[in-house]
Motif scaffolding. Structure first.
Motif, PDB file in Angstrom:
ATOM      1  N   GLY A 301      49.373  30.416 -12.238  1.00  0.00           N
ATOM      2  CA  GLY A 301      48.470  31.059 -11.291  1.00  0.00           C
ATOM      3  C   GLY A 301      47.156  30.343 -11.065  1.00  0.00           C
ATOM      4  O   GLY A 301      46.580  30.434  -9.983  1.00  0.00           O
ATOM      5  N   GLY A 302      46.672  29.619 -12.067  1.00  0.00           N
ATOM      6  CA  GLY A 302      45.401  28.928 -11.909  1.00  0.00           C
ATOM      7  C   GLY A 302      45.504  27.580 -11.218  1.00  0.00           C
ATOM      8  O   GLY A 302      44.493  27.020 -10.794  1.00  0.00           O
ATOM      9  N   LEU A 303      46.716  27.047 -11.082  1.00  0.00           N
ATOM     10  CA  LEU A 303      46.879  25.703 -10.527  1.00  0.00           C
ATOM     11  C   LEU A 303      46.329  25.547  -9.103  1.00  0.00           C
ATOM     12  O   LEU A 303      45.716  24.529  -8.789  1.00  0.00           O
ATOM     13  CB  LEU A 303      48.363  25.292 -10.571  1.00  0.00           C
ATOM     14  CG  LEU A 303      48.978  25.140 -11.967  1.00  0.00           C
ATOM     15  CD1 LEU A 303      50.455  24.787 -11.854  1.00  0.00           C
ATOM     16  CD2 LEU A 303      48.249  24.090 -12.781  1.00  0.00           C
ATOM     17  N   PRO A 304      46.520  26.527  -8.195  1.00  0.00           N
ATOM     18  CA  PRO A 304      46.011  26.337  -6.835  1.00  0.00           C
ATOM     19  C   PRO A 304      44.507  26.553  -6.680  1.00  0.00           C
ATOM     20  O   PRO A 304      43.962  26.283  -5.605  1.00  0.00           O
ATOM     21  CB  PRO A 304      46.777  27.399  -6.021  1.00  0.00           C
ATOM     22  CG  PRO A 304      47.873  27.883  -6.904  1.00  0.00           C
ATOM     23  CD  PRO A 304      47.361  27.722  -8.285  1.00  0.00           C
ATOM     24  N   ALA A 305      43.830  27.052  -7.706  1.00  0.00           N
ATOM     25  CA  ALA A 305      42.423  27.436  -7.542  1.00  0.00           C
ATOM     26  C   ALA A 305      41.555  26.259  -7.128  1.00  0.00           C
ATOM     27  O   ALA A 305      40.764  26.353  -6.173  1.00  0.00           O
ATOM     28  CB  ALA A 305      41.903  28.061  -8.835  1.00  0.00           C
ATOM     29  N   GLY A 306      41.667  25.143  -7.828  1.00  0.00           N
ATOM     30  CA  GLY A 306      40.852  23.987  -7.499  1.00  0.00           C
ATOM     31  C   GLY A 306      41.098  23.458  -6.097  1.00  0.00           C
ATOM     32  O   GLY A 306      40.157  23.284  -5.311  1.00  0.00           O
ATOM     33  N   PRO A 307      42.371  23.189  -5.743  1.00  0.00           N
ATOM     34  CA  PRO A 307      42.648  22.726  -4.376  1.00  0.00           C
ATOM     35  C   PRO A 307      42.176  23.690  -3.303  1.00  0.00           C
ATOM     36  O   PRO A 307      41.649  23.270  -2.266  1.00  0.00           O
ATOM     37  CB  PRO A 307      44.176  22.588  -4.362  1.00  0.00           C
ATOM     38  CG  PRO A 307      44.557  22.341  -5.779  1.00  0.00           C
ATOM     39  CD  PRO A 307      43.580  23.136  -6.594  1.00  0.00           C
ATOM     40  N   MET A 308      42.342  24.996  -3.524  1.00  0.00           N
ATOM     41  CA  MET A 308      41.907  25.969  -2.521  1.00  0.00           C
ATOM     42  C   MET A 308      40.391  25.999  -2.394  1.00  0.00           C
ATOM     43  O   MET A 308      39.844  26.069  -1.289  1.00  0.00           O
ATOM     44  CB  MET A 308      42.433  27.363  -2.870  1.00  0.00           C
ATOM     45  CG  MET A 308      43.919  27.556  -2.641  1.00  0.00           C
ATOM     46  SD  MET A 308      44.460  29.226  -3.082  1.00  0.00           S
ATOM     47  CE  MET A 308      46.179  29.191  -2.540  1.00  0.00           C
ATOM     48  N   MET A 309      39.693  25.949  -3.522  1.00  0.00           N
ATOM     49  CA  MET A 309      38.236  25.980  -3.489  1.00  0.00           C
ATOM     50  C   MET A 309      37.639  24.735  -2.835  1.00  0.00           C
ATOM     51  O   MET A 309      36.517  24.757  -2.341  1.00  0.00           O
ATOM     52  CB  MET A 309      37.682  26.123  -4.905  1.00  0.00           C
ATOM     53  CG  MET A 309      37.543  27.550  -5.380  1.00  0.00           C
ATOM     54  SD  MET A 309      36.286  28.475  -4.453  1.00  0.00           S
ATOM     55  CE  MET A 309      34.794  27.697  -5.053  1.00  0.00           C
ATOM     56  N   SER A 310      38.392  23.645  -2.843  1.00  0.00           N
ATOM     57  CA  SER A 310      37.876  22.397  -2.272  1.00  0.00           C
ATOM     58  C   SER A 310      38.115  22.291  -0.770  1.00  0.00           C
ATOM     59  O   SER A 310      37.643  21.339  -0.138  1.00  0.00           O
ATOM     60  CB  SER A 310      38.532  21.202  -2.970  1.00  0.00           C
ATOM     61  OG  SER A 310      39.915  21.115  -2.643  1.00  0.00           O
ATOM     62  N   LEU A 311      38.845  23.229  -0.183  1.00  0.00           N
ATOM     63  CA  LEU A 311      39.192  23.124   1.233  1.00  0.00           C
ATOM     64  C   LEU A 311      37.954  23.082   2.125  1.00  0.00           C
ATOM     65  O   LEU A 311      37.828  22.217   3.000  1.00  0.00           O
ATOM     66  CB  LEU A 311      40.087  24.297   1.644  1.00  0.00           C
ATOM     67  CG  LEU A 311      41.495  24.322   1.045  1.00  0.00           C
ATOM     68  CD1 LEU A 311      42.232  25.590   1.481  1.00  0.00           C
ATOM     69  CD2 LEU A 311      42.285  23.085   1.442  1.00  0.00           C
ATOM     70  N   ALA A 312      37.025  24.012   1.906  1.00  0.00           N
ATOM     71  CA  ALA A 312      35.836  24.064   2.764  1.00  0.00           C
ATOM     72  C   ALA A 312      35.009  22.795   2.643  1.00  0.00           C
ATOM     73  O   ALA A 312      34.457  22.300   3.636  1.00  0.00           O
ATOM     74  CB  ALA A 312      34.992  25.284   2.418  1.00  0.00           C
ATOM     75  N   ALA A 313      34.915  22.244   1.435  1.00  0.00           N
ATOM     76  CA  ALA A 313      34.118  21.041   1.230  1.00  0.00           C
ATOM     77  C   ALA A 313      34.657  19.857   2.026  1.00  0.00           C
ATOM     78  O   ALA A 313      33.907  18.927   2.348  1.00  0.00           O
ATOM     79  CB  ALA A 313      34.079  20.689  -0.254  1.00  0.00           C
ATOM     80  N   ARG A 314      35.933  19.876   2.355  1.00  0.00           N
ATOM     81  CA  ARG A 314      36.532  18.767   3.111  1.00  0.00           C
ATOM     82  C   ARG A 314      35.989  18.666   4.534  1.00  0.00           C
ATOM     83  O   ARG A 314      36.032  17.595   5.142  1.00  0.00           O
ATOM     84  CB  ARG A 314      38.056  18.933   3.153  1.00  0.00           C
ATOM     85  CG  ARG A 314      38.748  18.647   1.829  1.00  0.00           C
ATOM     86  CD  ARG A 314      40.219  18.996   1.877  1.00  0.00           C
ATOM     87  NE  ARG A 314      40.923  18.315   2.952  1.00  0.00           N
ATOM     88  CZ  ARG A 314      42.202  18.540   3.265  1.00  0.00           C
ATOM     89  NH1 ARG A 314      42.892  19.441   2.561  1.00  0.00           N
ATOM     90  NH2 ARG A 314      42.775  17.884   4.255  1.00  0.00           N
ATOM     91  N   VAL A 315      35.489  19.768   5.077  1.00  0.00           N
ATOM     92  CA  VAL A 315      35.057  19.746   6.482  1.00  0.00           C
ATOM     93  C   VAL A 315      33.570  20.038   6.652  1.00  0.00           C
ATOM     94  O   VAL A 315      33.071  20.017   7.776  1.00  0.00           O
ATOM     95  CB  VAL A 315      35.875  20.766   7.314  1.00  0.00           C
ATOM     96  CG1 VAL A 315      37.335  20.364   7.349  1.00  0.00           C
ATOM     97  CG2 VAL A 315      35.722  22.180   6.770  1.00  0.00           C
ATOM     98  N   LEU A 316      32.859  20.315   5.561  1.00  0.00           N
ATOM     99  CA  LEU A 316      31.442  20.654   5.659  1.00  0.00           C
ATOM    100  C   LEU A 316      30.573  19.479   5.241  1.00  0.00           C
ATOM    101  O   LEU A 316      30.679  18.976   4.125  1.00  0.00           O
ATOM    102  CB  LEU A 316      31.111  21.872   4.792  1.00  0.00           C
ATOM    103  CG  LEU A 316      31.695  23.214   5.242  1.00  0.00           C
ATOM    104  CD1 LEU A 316      31.409  24.289   4.201  1.00  0.00           C
ATOM    105  CD2 LEU A 316      31.144  23.619   6.597  1.00  0.00           C
ATOM    106  N   ALA A 317      29.701  19.043   6.152  1.00  0.00           N
ATOM    107  CA  ALA A 317      28.709  18.024   5.831  1.00  0.00           C
ATOM    108  C   ALA A 317      27.546  18.691   5.089  1.00  0.00           C
ATOM    109  O   ALA A 317      27.398  19.923   5.124  1.00  0.00           O
ATOM    110  CB  ALA A 317      28.216  17.367   7.122  1.00  0.00           C
ATOM    111  N   PRO A 318      26.707  17.897   4.394  1.00  0.00           N
ATOM    112  CA  PRO A 318      25.581  18.499   3.660  1.00  0.00           C
ATOM    113  C   PRO A 318      24.714  19.405   4.517  1.00  0.00           C
ATOM    114  O   PRO A 318      24.264  20.464   4.061  1.00  0.00           O
ATOM    115  CB  PRO A 318      24.799  17.274   3.167  1.00  0.00           C
ATOM    116  CG  PRO A 318      25.836  16.212   3.020  1.00  0.00           C
ATOM    117  CD  PRO A 318      26.803  16.444   4.145  1.00  0.00           C
TER     118      PRO A 318
END
Length: 387
Positions: A301-318
């Motif tokens: 159950g914890g395996l997808p947490a990191g990839p999912m949490m990183s999704l927004a960072a992929r498209v957001l500039a500082p």
């Protein structure tokens, strides 16, 4: 303190108070039903109320933090959480229970957004993935501790003592945050408050929906798991200890998922793990192999947490990160408010908490087409940027 790993340890402990407080209702749900004469649907609403303020506060939380500063904002948040717990510990009126829960939730929202910003300040550009994996793990640790400790406290001293314990922990958080120091000014980038472009905003909305839906599913385990097991004849303390297995194992699986995603195919990992989690949730409501299911749930159950949490960072500039993450958290809190309330109503209609686990399985499956949609949006955005 100027050691960034020491700072992360402080932020970790302070953040786990949110999870501990959130779980305080579910950990003693049967006691609350008996003490207040309420049903499982009311318990579901009370659980979900913790996230209700997030719908309003997630977006302006960044602005509040900039206006007051890191430490004053976290202290304010912890004071709200402490006050909410004290109200719940001292009242025998259900309406005041709900009011205390809302106050606690408001503090939890402010604390979540501010602590995330503070952790990013210290680790931006260097070992951020590792740091955020550790930071996110404070949630399962907090829930796991609550499941081990709070049922025994509730059984021995009543529900009021459980909420008092949550208040004491948040008060300790106030003392602990006093040791926090901001990073050297040269390393802190003050991002402007700009809106993401249309495709980036759409991607963030989809990412927030994915994270919210997946967390609904995970919340079914620790919110309605104790009730499901007590329906099957388990004691409150034994049920809480059993459900905590998921949280303790996720302490391993969350960073493991982030590590594997950074070195492999995060999309494939997320899809595969989500399918397994959906199957386990459906199995849980239909099987007596409780411990086996809980162990597998914690490991996967914890395996997808990191990839999912990183999704927004992929498209957001500082320069768009503050408002973009506000949108992300708004959707997350909306999902976490509605999910337990809907699960409680379904459980009431079905006459068993098993219905909540079926809902969780469906919400995990709903993440899969959204993952495909997110990747499609990112692909289109990148193609337009190259043209």
């Amino acid at each position: 303190m100027r050691n960034r790993w020491g700072i992360l340890a402080i932020l970790f402990v302070v953040r786990l108070t949110i999870a501990f407080q959130f779980q305080s209702v579910a950990a003693v749900a049967p006691l609350l039903q008996g003490s207040f004469g309420v049903g499982i649907a009311d318990i579901g609403i009370l659980i979900g109320l913790y996230f209700t303020p997030g719908i309003v506060l997630a977006l302006p939380s960044g602005a509040i933090g900039r206006a007051l500063g890191d430490k004053p904002t976290t202290i304010l948040a912890l004071l709200l959480m402490t006050a909410g717990s004290l109200v719940m510990a001292t009242t025998d009126i259900w309406g005041w229970q709900m009011a205390g829960r809302l106050a606690s939730g408001a503090g939890g929202v402010l604390l979540t957004v501010q602590l995330t910003k503070m952790a990013t300040d210290w680790f931006a550009g260097r070992e951020i993935a590792t740091a955020m994996a550790i930071f996110v793990n404070s949630w399962p640790v907090g829930v796991g501790i609550s499941l081990l400790v709070l049922p025994s406290i509730g059984t021995a001293y009543g529900a009021g003592a459980v909420f008092l314990a949550a208040g004491v922990l948040t008060a300790i958080g106030i003392a602990l945050i006093m040791f926090y120091q901001p990073p050297p000014a040269v390393t802190v980038g003050a991002a402007a408050s700009g809106w993401p472009d249309a495709l980036a905003l759409l991607a963030v909305i989809v990412a927030g929906m994915i994270w919210g839906l997946y967390n609904i599913a995970f919340a079914m385990i620790f919110s309605f798991g104790p009730t499901l097991l007590t329906e099957r004849g388990w004691s409150i303390a034994a049920a809480g200890s059993a459900i905590s297995v998921v949280m303790w194992l996720s302490v391993i699986s969350v960073p493991a998922g982030g590590y594997l995603a950074d070195r492999g195919k995060p999309f494939v990992l997320t899809i595969a793990a989500s399918l397994v989690v959906a199957a386990l949730l459906a199995w849980m409501s239909r099987s007596d192999a409780v411990i086996t299911i809980l162990i597998l749930g914690g490991l996967v159950g914890g395996l997808p947490a990191g990839p999912m949490m990183s999704l927004a960072a992929r498209v957001l500039a500082p320069e768009t990160r503050a408002l973009g993450m506000g949108v992300f958290y708004t959707l997350f809190y909306a999902a976490m408010m509605l999910g337990p309330a809907l699960a409680g109503r379904l459980a009431k209609s079905a006459g068993t908490a098993a219905a909540a686990f079926d809902l969780g399985a469906l919400t995990v499956l709903a993440c899969l087409p959204l993952m495909l949609l997110f990747e499609r949006i990112v692909s289109v955005r990148e193609r337009r940027a190259r043209s």
